[in-house]
Design an enzyme around this catalytic site. Structure first.
Site, short mmCIF file in Angstrom:
data_model
loop_
_atom_site.label_atom_id
_atom_site.label_comp_id
_atom_site.label_asym_id
_atom_site.label_seq_id
_atom_site.Cartn_x
_atom_site.Cartn_y
_atom_site.Cartn_z
N GLY A 43 33.73 -147.25 63.21
CA GLY A 43 34.68 -147.67 62.50
C GLY A 43 34.68 -146.89 61.08
O GLY A 43 33.75 -146.26 60.66
N CYS A 44 35.75 -146.91 60.28
CA CYS A 44 35.72 -146.05 59.36
C CYS A 44 34.87 -146.45 58.21
O CYS A 44 34.22 -145.60 57.58
CB CYS A 44 37.24 -146.04 58.69
SG CYS A 44 37.87 -147.62 58.33
N TYR A 45 34.91 -147.76 57.70
CA TYR A 45 33.84 -148.43 56.84
C TYR A 45 32.43 -148.11 57.32
O TYR A 45 31.64 -147.58 56.45
CB TYR A 45 34.12 -149.86 56.62
CG TYR A 45 34.99 -150.26 55.53
CD1 TYR A 45 35.20 -149.78 54.08
CD2 TYR A 45 36.23 -151.00 55.86
CE1 TYR A 45 36.13 -150.09 53.53
CE2 TYR A 45 37.07 -151.40 55.30
CZ TYR A 45 37.08 -151.02 53.74
OH TYR A 45 38.23 -151.44 53.07
#
Length: 341
Positions: free
Chosen positions: A145-147
Site C-alpha cells: 500500500g501507499c502509506y
C-alpha cells in the site's frame, strides 16, 4: 512481451497503463474489465484515451494465461480475491495492487478490511513486494500500500539496525486526494477538502497490519506503532513524518549513515545529505526521498519520507516489481525525475 492489465479506469490503473505502454520490454498490453460481459473501446472510458485503439475485454482467466506473460490487477480490495484463484492454482505470474493478498493472516484481513478474506492457503502463496527492500518473490506479488511503502522505507534502517526504542514509534502520515480513490465521497468533495486538513481512520487504517507484519519480520520487538493519516488538499503525494526514541545517544550524521548503508544500492531511494524532502521532490517519479534528523534534547530520531502515492505507492512500484521478477533493468520504464514545477 505481452502483458495483461485488469482495471484501467481507476487512478492507479490509469498510471499503470501509461507506464506499461512506455516500458521497453513490453510490446503489447491486453486490457480486461471485471464487470460486464461485452468488449468496450478504451476511448469511451475517459477523454484522455481518445487516441487509443485498445479495447477492454471481459475478464477471462484462461485467455489471460494463454496470451500473456503476466497479469497486473489494479482492482479494489475485495475484487482481486474473487478473480485471482485460477492464477494462484496455475502458478501464473501476478502483480496485485489491491490489499487482498498482503496479509498472511485471514483474520487480520477480515478485521481491517471488513471483507471476507482469501483462504490461508491462497494467502500463503503471495509474497510482499516492497521493491526497494529486495527479497525473494513468488509468482504472486502483493504490491504494498501507499502509506505502508512510505512508512516502511522510512523505518527500515531503524528497525533492521535496532536503533530505536521499539515501542516509541509514532507516524504522522499525510496524503493527497488521489489516495482516496476515484469515487467521490462527502469527505473528498472539493468544498470539504479545499483550504482544509482532515484526520481520518485514526488508528484504523487498513495499511497498519501490513506495516506491522513487515516490521515484526525485521524486528519482533516492535509490537505496535502509533499511526495517523491526514487528507491534504493536493492531488498526489504522501509525506510521513516518523518519530522514535533512540536507544542510545546518536548524531544526525550517524542516523543518516544508517540510512545510506541501507539504500546505497537502491536507485529509487534518495537519502538527502541535508534538510528535509518535500512532495515536489518526488511527485511524478518512482522515487522515495528521505530526510533524517536527531534531536539530542529529546533523544528523538525524526525521519521524513515522501513518495508519489500513485507511482512509488502503486503503479511505479508494480512496474519495479515486474522488472525484478523478470530480471529486467531495475529502472526500465520508470521515471527517475519528478515533474517540476
Amino acid at each position: 512481451m505481452q502483458v495483461a492489465l485488469v482495471g484501467v479506469t481507476g487512478y492507479s490503473g490509469m498510471v499503470l497503463y501509461r507506464l506499461l505502454k512506455q516500458h521497453p520490454e513490453i510490446d503489447r498490453i491486453q486490457l480486461y474489465g471485471h464487470v460486464g460481459a461485452t468488449t468496450v473501446a478504451l476511448k469511451t472510458v475517459a477523454a484522455m484515451y481518445q487516441k487509443e485503439t485498445a479495447v477492454i475485454r471481459p475478464f477471462d482467466a484462461t485467455a489471460i494465461m494463454r496470451d500473456n506473460a503476466i497479469v497486473f490487477f489494479a482492482t479494489s480490495a475485495g475484487i482481486t480475491r474473487q478473480l485471482a484463484l485460477p492464477f494462484i492454482a496455475a502458478h501464473f505470474p501476478v502483480i496485485d495492487l489491491s490489499g487482498d493478498f498482503r496479509l498472511h493472516d485471514p483474520e487480520q484481513y477480515q478485521r481491517w478490511y471488513q471483507r471476507d478474506p482469501a483462504s490461508a492457503t491462497a494467502l500463503a502463496q503471495a509474497s510482499y513486494g516492497l521493491a526497494d527492500m529486495p527479497a525473494p518473490l513468488s509468482t504472486y506479488i502483493a504490491n504494498p500500500g501507499c502509506y505502508a511503502t512510505a512508512t516502511l522505507l522510512g523505518l527500515a534502517p531503524l528497525a533492521q539496525q535496532q536503533l530505536v526504542e521499539p515501542t516509541s514509534i509514532v507516524v504522522d502520515a499525510k496524503s493527497g486526494l488521489s489516495g482516496a480513490g476515484k469515487r467521490a465521497t462527502a469527505a473528498s468533495h472539493y468544498v470539504a477538502v479545499n483550504d482544509n486538513l482532515s484526520l481520518y481512520k485514526l488508528n484504523q487504517h487498513q495499511h497498519i497490519p501490513e506495516m506491522m507484519q513487515q516490521l515484526q519480520q525485521w524486528w519482533s520487538a516492535i509490537s505496535a506503532i502509533e499511526f495517523t493519516t491526514t487528507l491534504i488538499p493536493v492531488t498526489r503525494g504522501i509525506m510521513t513524518t516518523i518519530y522514535a526514541k533512540a536507544k542510545s545517544a546518536l548524531t544526525t550524521t550517524q542516523v543518516r549513515a544508517a540510512f545510506t548503508a541501507t539504500y546505497h544500492e537502491q536507485p529509487f531511494v534518495q537519502v538527502l545529505p541535508t534538510g528535509m524532502p518535500t512532495l515536489k521532490d518526488v511527485v511524478g517519479s518512482n522515487n522515495c526521498a528521505l530526510g533524517v534528523d536527531y534531536n539530542p534534547v529529546t533523544n528523538t530520531i525524526v525521519v521524513v519520507s515522501v513518495i508519489d502515492n500513485l507511482m512509488k505507492g502503486a503503479a511505479g512500484q508494480a512496474v519495479q516489481n515486474f522488472n525484478r521478477y523478470f530480471d529486467f533493468a531495475v529502472t526500465a520504464g520508470l521515471p527517475t525525475l519528478p515533474v517540476f514545477p
